[in-house]
Enzyme design. Structure first.
Site, short mmCIF file in Angstrom:
data_model
loop_
_atom_site.label_atom_id
_atom_site.label_comp_id
_atom_site.label_asym_id
_atom_site.label_seq_id
_atom_site.Cartn_x
_atom_site.Cartn_y
_atom_site.Cartn_z
N SER A 124 14.69 53.13 63.43
CA SER A 124 14.56 52.03 61.88
C SER A 124 13.73 53.31 60.42
O SER A 124 12.93 53.95 60.67
CB SER A 124 13.16 51.28 62.22
OG SER A 124 12.72 50.60 60.66
N HIS A 162 18.77 51.05 61.73
CA HIS A 162 18.54 49.45 61.53
C HIS A 162 17.71 49.34 59.83
O HIS A 162 16.55 50.06 60.48
CB HIS A 162 16.99 49.38 62.70
CG HIS A 162 16.36 47.98 62.80
ND1 HIS A 162 16.61 46.45 63.10
CD2 HIS A 162 15.18 47.97 62.43
CE1 HIS A 162 16.21 45.82 62.64
NE2 HIS A 162 15.09 45.91 62.37
N ASP A 216 14.95 48.26 57.85
CA ASP A 216 13.57 47.04 57.50
C ASP A 216 13.02 47.36 56.08
O ASP A 216 13.10 47.90 54.87
CB ASP A 216 12.88 47.57 57.94
CG ASP A 216 12.71 47.64 59.54
OD1 ASP A 216 12.11 48.03 60.60
OD2 ASP A 216 13.10 46.27 60.14
N MET A 222 11.83 44.54 52.79
CA MET A 222 10.82 44.29 53.37
C MET A 222 10.23 43.61 51.49
O MET A 222 10.39 44.50 50.59
CB MET A 222 9.13 44.42 53.81
CG MET A 222 9.79 45.24 55.02
SD MET A 222 8.08 46.23 55.59
CE MET A 222 8.66 46.58 56.90
N HIS A 236 17.75 44.01 58.34
CA HIS A 236 16.95 43.24 58.52
C HIS A 236 15.85 42.94 57.38
O HIS A 236 15.23 42.99 56.53
CB HIS A 236 15.81 44.06 60.02
CG HIS A 236 14.65 42.88 59.98
ND1 HIS A 236 13.32 43.43 61.20
CD2 HIS A 236 14.36 41.66 60.25
CE1 HIS A 236 12.34 42.72 61.35
NE2 HIS A 236 12.74 41.01 60.97
N MET A 261 12.99 40.71 55.78
CA MET A 261 12.10 40.63 55.61
C MET A 261 11.60 39.76 53.87
O MET A 261 10.94 40.62 53.64
CB MET A 261 10.98 41.38 56.43
CG MET A 261 11.08 41.85 57.95
SD MET A 261 10.15 43.31 58.52
CE MET A 261 11.47 44.12 58.10
N MET A 282 10.91 39.94 67.50
CA MET A 282 9.78 40.77 66.56
C MET A 282 9.21 40.80 67.80
O MET A 282 8.97 39.56 68.00
CB MET A 282 9.11 39.89 65.92
CG MET A 282 10.06 40.16 64.39
SD MET A 282 11.18 41.22 64.19
CE MET A 282 9.51 42.82 63.77
N ASP A 295 12.87 43.95 68.71
CA ASP A 295 12.53 44.94 66.98
C ASP A 295 10.67 44.97 66.89
O ASP A 295 9.99 44.10 66.86
CB ASP A 295 12.70 44.40 65.90
CG ASP A 295 12.49 44.75 64.91
OD1 ASP A 295 12.45 44.39 63.97
OD2 ASP A 295 11.83 46.23 64.26
#
Ligand code: DX5
Ligand code: ZN
Length: 218
Positions: free
Chosen positions: A8, A33, A35, A37, A66, A68, A138, A177
């Site tokens: 990540s 990966h 992330d 957000m 991913h 979020m 998660m 994850d």
């Protein structure tokens, strides 16, 4: 099943993210990966599609995004155009439309993933298991790297893998994850996860290649 390691970049060097993802590829990673957000679905804000666009030329590895974020469906096309290969959306953010969200992602010809938070049952992914390209459990509460692995996640992974076998998709990718290290990766693999996200464990390592191999069980 092939074990894939997806470091990540949440734990990466934001001032040099192109070089960071090149280093991941040079050291044997299988995915990058990413992330994403939005400061709403989770408190922190990390980066958007422009980061994906900027790191795209630095690696041929699949960019595993991913999301979020709230209303992830509205963000999908931006990430597709930026070069995402996999887009994973939270069941919690797609309240009544997880299948629709997955179909929307797949309509662009890329892979679609569905993810649940620790407090959400794996059963929220059962319908998605029919069409998703990857399911994500998660094993920390989303928002931050460096947290402790939630051991109850192992049971969720096992039940989800058993469900995939039951519906005739035994080889469906299950990603885990959060809080995964070389010390607990064997139990994560044994539970049935075959795609492992690791941020801190990879970026804090003195030997990135050795850590990636250890996470893979080599
Ligand atoms: C947390 C992210 C995870 C996290 C993993 O919201 O989804 O990918 O970055 O980081 P570590 O491996 O440090 O727990
Ligand atoms: Zn993640």
């Amino acid at each position: 099943m092939t074990i894939k390691i997806a470091p990540s970049i949440l734990a990466g060097d934001y001032a040099h993210m192109g070089e960071t993802v090149k280093k991941l590829q040079d050291n044997g990673a299988d995915y990058v990966h990413c992330d994403v957000m939005d400061g709403n679905f989770v408190p922190p804000i990390t980066f958007g599609a422009q980061m994906i666009e900027h790191i795209r030329p630095y690696t041929s590895l699949p960019l595993d995004c991913h999301l979020m974020v709230l209303d992830p469906v509205s963000r999908v096309e931006d990430f597709v155009r930026a070069g995402a290969d996999i887009i994973t959306v939270h069941a919690e953010a797609c309240k009544d439309g997880l299948l629709g969200a997955l179909k929307h992602i797949k309509s662009f010809g890329i892979k679609a993933g569905a993810v649940v938070n620790p407090e959400t049952s794996e059963e929220a992914l059962f319908s998605a298991a029919e069409i998703a390209d990857m399911l994500l459990i998660m094993s920390v509460h989303p928002g931050w790297g460096g947290q402790k692995f939630i051991t109850e996640s192992l049971g969720k992974i096992e039940r989800l893998r058993n469900y995939c076998v039951k519906i005739g998709r035994p080889g469906l990718d299950i990603e885990v994850d959060g809080g995964v290290t070389a010390d607990n990766a064997a139990s994560v693999r044994a539970a049935g996860a075959n795609v492992i996200v690791a941020g801190s464990a990879v970026f804090r390592s003195a030997n990135m290649r050795a850590t990636i191999e250890a996470l893979r069980g080599e």
